[in-house]
Design an enzyme around this catalytic site. Structure first.
Site, PDB file in Angstrom:
ATOM      1  N   ASP A  88       0.863  -1.183   0.000  1.00 32.55           N
ATOM      2  CA  ASP A  88       0.000   0.000   0.000  1.00 32.55           C
ATOM      3  C   ASP A  88       0.896   1.229   0.000  1.00 32.55           C
ATOM      4  O   ASP A  88       2.008   1.190   0.519  1.00 32.55           O
ATOM      5  CB  ASP A  88      -0.907   0.008   1.231  1.00 32.55           C
ATOM      6  CG  ASP A  88      -1.986  -1.065   1.176  1.00 32.55           C
ATOM      7  OD1 ASP A  88      -2.343  -1.495   0.066  1.00 32.55           O
ATOM      8  OD2 ASP A  88      -2.480  -1.467   2.241  1.00 32.55           O
ATOM      9  N   ASP A 106      -7.151  -1.331  -4.386  1.00 37.53           N
ATOM     10  CA  ASP A 106      -8.220  -1.078  -3.417  1.00 37.53           C
ATOM     11  C   ASP A 106      -9.246  -0.097  -3.976  1.00 37.53           C
ATOM     12  O   ASP A 106     -10.452  -0.238  -3.736  1.00 37.53           O
ATOM     13  CB  ASP A 106      -7.645  -0.520  -2.111  1.00 37.53           C
ATOM     14  CG  ASP A 106      -6.712  -1.494  -1.412  1.00 37.53           C
ATOM     15  OD1 ASP A 106      -6.865  -2.716  -1.593  1.00 37.53           O
ATOM     16  OD2 ASP A 106      -5.814  -1.021  -0.690  1.00 37.53           O
TER      17      ASP A 106
END
Length: 133
Positions: A88, A106
């Site tokens: 991330d 995401d």
């Protein structure tokens, strides 16, 4: 984290061993493997078969499920080749009001989920309108 746009966007490297916003970080490595690799991999395989074999999907549903699949397969790839972790790197917000750290996959998953909710809501509304006549 490197800050951009008056600290509205932060970019940095985070390895997330859990799910959305780190949920499941405290689970054992074996439990995370079964949940995030085996179960998610099985779900993605089933979703791919559904997408390929279902000829009656309307375009919005096809797009929504394709976004969920593409985001899911990207995160799945990360988990398989990065020892169970997803990379991330994005964080947005204003002041102390900030999101968790997330990635582009995401975003695709969330857009797909919102599209499914909207498409389903329109179907339910249409059904209500036609049954009340």
């Amino acid at each position: 984290m490197v800050s951009y746009l008056n600290d509205t966007l932060r970019v940095g490297f985070v390895e997330n061993i859990g799910a959305f916003l780190g949920l499941g970080n405290s689970m054992s490595e074996q439990a995370r493997f079964w949940l995030f690799v085996v179960l998610v991999g099985s779900f993605l395989l089933g979703l791919l078969c559904y997408l390929l074999l279902n000829t009656q999907l309307n375009l919005p549903s096809l797009l929504a499920l394709s976004l969920i699949f593409s985001g899911g397969i990207s995160n799945f790839h990360d988990r398989v080749f990065n020892h169970g972790a997803v990379i991330d790197f994005l964080n947005i917000g204003v002041g102390s009001l900030r999101t968790g750290v997330f990635n582009v996959a995401d975003i695709a998953i969330m857009i797909g989920v919102f599209m499914i909710i909207i498409v389903q809501g329109k179907k339910d509304s249409s059904a209500l309108l036609t049954t009340n006549k």
